[in-house]
Write a protein that holds these residues in place. Structure first.
Motif: not given
Length: 80
Positions: A21-27, A33-48
């Motif tokens: 639930x917390x992971x979903x909230x972060x994603x 809200x994220x910019x390109x750099x945030x997407x790269x830093x905080x999101x895992x493509x496979x998990x997404x």
């Protein structure tokens, strides 16, 4: 994981990624809200992709449409 203020400017900033639930909230926050750099830093493509069928219900239609148009694997995951 702790998000910077420019992403999590109101409310919870620290997220335990072992808790779905917390992971979903972060994603959700990073996707909306994220910019390109945030997407790269905080999101895992496979998990997404794995979490997209549920995650897509937590974001607005505009965000959902942009992401599914840009990444066919998300549109495919949404149909599964």
């Amino acid at each position: 994981m702790e998000l910077p203020l420019h992403l999590a400017w109101s409310g919870l900033r620290a997220f335990d990624l072992d808790r779905p639930r917390l992971r979903m909230g972060l994603y959700r926050i990073v996707l909306t809200e994220g910019m390109r750099e945030d997407l790269i830093r905080y999101l895992d493509p496979g998990l997404l992709v794995e979490q997209w069928p549920v995650l897509r219900t937590l974001v607005g239609p505009a965000v959902r449409s942009v992401w599914e148009s840009a990444f066919g694997e998300l549109a495919t995951a949404a149909q599964a």
